[in-house]
Design a protein around this motif. Structure first.
Motif, PDB file in Angstrom:
ATOM      1  N   ASP A  46       0.844  -1.200   0.000  1.00 58.28           N
ATOM      2  CA  ASP A  46       0.000   0.000   0.000  1.00 58.28           C
ATOM      3  C   ASP A  46       0.879   1.251   0.000  1.00 58.28           C
ATOM      4  OD1 ASP A  46      -2.219  -1.577   0.059  1.00 58.28           O
ATOM      5  OD2 ASP A  46      -2.710  -1.207   2.167  1.00 58.28           O
ATOM      6  N   LYS A  47       0.421   2.259  -0.714  1.00 55.74           N
ATOM      7  CA  LYS A  47       1.167   3.508  -0.814  1.00 55.74           C
ATOM      8  C   LYS A  47       1.005   4.350   0.449  1.00 55.74           C
ATOM      9  CE  LYS A  47       2.786   3.746  -5.182  1.00 55.74           C
ATOM     10  NZ  LYS A  47       4.184   4.093  -5.530  1.00 55.74           N
ATOM     11  N   ASN A  50       2.623  11.124  -0.181  1.00 59.11           N
ATOM     12  CA  ASN A  50       3.861  11.608  -0.780  1.00 59.11           C
ATOM     13  C   ASN A  50       4.613  12.507   0.201  1.00 59.11           C
ATOM     14  OD1 ASN A  50       2.847  14.308  -0.934  1.00 59.11           O
ATOM     15  ND2 ASN A  50       1.818  13.813  -2.877  1.00 59.11           N
ATOM     16  N   GLY A  87       7.628   6.445  -5.019  1.00 65.62           N
ATOM     17  CA  GLY A  87       6.903   6.717  -3.787  1.00 65.62           C
ATOM     18  C   GLY A  87       7.309   5.733  -2.708  1.00 65.62           C
ATOM     19  N   THR A  88       6.637   5.814  -1.603  1.00 66.16           N
ATOM     20  CA  THR A  88       6.944   4.950  -0.465  1.00 66.16           C
ATOM     21  C   THR A  88       5.784   4.004  -0.219  1.00 66.16           C
ATOM     22  OG1 THR A  88       8.254   6.728   0.529  1.00 66.16           O
ATOM     23  CG2 THR A  88       7.622   4.897   1.958  1.00 66.16           C
ATOM     24  N   GLU A  89       6.110   2.718  -0.073  1.00 65.69           N
ATOM     25  CA  GLU A  89       5.090   1.698   0.138  1.00 65.69           C
ATOM     26  C   GLU A  89       5.332   0.977   1.460  1.00 65.69           C
ATOM     27  OE1 GLU A  89       5.473  -0.997  -3.089  1.00 65.69           O
ATOM     28  OE2 GLU A  89       4.867   0.466  -4.628  1.00 65.69           O
TER      29      GLU A  89
END
Length: 257
Positions: A46-47, A50, A87-89
């Motif tokens: 899941d993201k 930002n 992005g970061t997950e």
């Protein structure tokens, strides 16, 4: 009862009263991010928001936020992607990540490989017993069938062995035991990898995995534990034969031959 050596007593006493330090700002932010992941019920992949959104949400500088994310990335708790789809997950809860940190502590405590193998021999039978008692029998079959059916017969890579023991830890049904004790097994695999690049699973190991998996599927905890105990005795004998220098100090993570 015989008293422990004086050196060990002094070291144990120092552990009883560790010096407390205030957490750094980045550590506080890392904890907040984890708390939000849990509260929002996010799953692996899941993201996360930002960078601009997180800067506003956590009211921190860009450098503190990035340090917090790096702390989590090192532990495998988040994955930071660059390029398209960047992005970061949310990362994966993996005993191998905890094993890396555990290795540093054990090295500093001067633990040796034989001691690690002794610990492994004690914890894995417990996990096998718990796995066999898991009430979700469909899940048990899903994770164990590939090993019980002989589907992994041709797989000899160490990763296959790690996958098997990860599955046993997962089925323990206790996330504390599964993660902490699973890290011990992951550390054993890593230490073997650091000592040789050619070690493969033997026929005896593959067949032992089949026997353990069948016992787990059958819900027979004592049989699963006994089969695991016999299996680890065989593995230790194989390791000693393949690597005469199997004893001695643990090696730094990532420092292969």
């Amino acid at each position: 009862m015989k008293s422990p050596p004086a050196k060990r007593r002094r070291r144990s006493a120092s552990r009883a009263h560790p010096a407390q330090r205030a957490p750094k700002r980045a550590e506080k932010v890392a904890l907040q991010i984890i708390q939000d992941i849990v509260t929002e019920r996010k799953r692996e992949g899941d993201k996360l928001p930002n960078e601009v959104e997180m800067l506003g949400k956590y009211a921190v500088s860009r450098s503190s936020l990035r340090e917090a994310l790096r702390l989590l990335e090192v532990q495998g708790l988040v994955t930071i992607r660059s390029g398209p789809g960047s992005g970061t997950e949310v990362g994966r809860i993996n005993p191998a990540n905890l094993a890396g940190t555990l290795a540093l502590y054990l090295m500093m405590d001067r633990a040796e490989m034989e001691q690690l193998l002794d610990a492994w021999g004690m914890v894995e039978p417990l996990l096998a017993d718990l796995a066999a008692r898991n009430a979700d029998r469909d899940y048990v079959r899903a994770l164990m069938e590939p090993f019980a059916s002989g589907a992994a017969e041709g797989e000899r890579a160490m990763q296959t062995g790690l996958d098997f023991h990860d599955a046993i830890a997962e089925l323990s049904g206790n996330p504390v035991l599964g993660l902490v004790l699973g890290a011990v097994g992951a550390l054993v695999t890593e230490q073997v990898r650091l000592r040789t690049s050619s070690f493969e699973l033997s026929d005896a190991t593959v067949h032992a995995h089949e026997a353990i998996a069948r016992a787990v599927i059958a819900g027979d905890g004592p049989a699963a534990a006994e089969a695991m105990r016999d299996h680890l005795d065989e593995v230790r004998a194989e390791l000693r034969a393949a690597m005469p220098d199997i004893g001695g100090a643990l090696r730094p993570p990532g420092q292969a031959l």
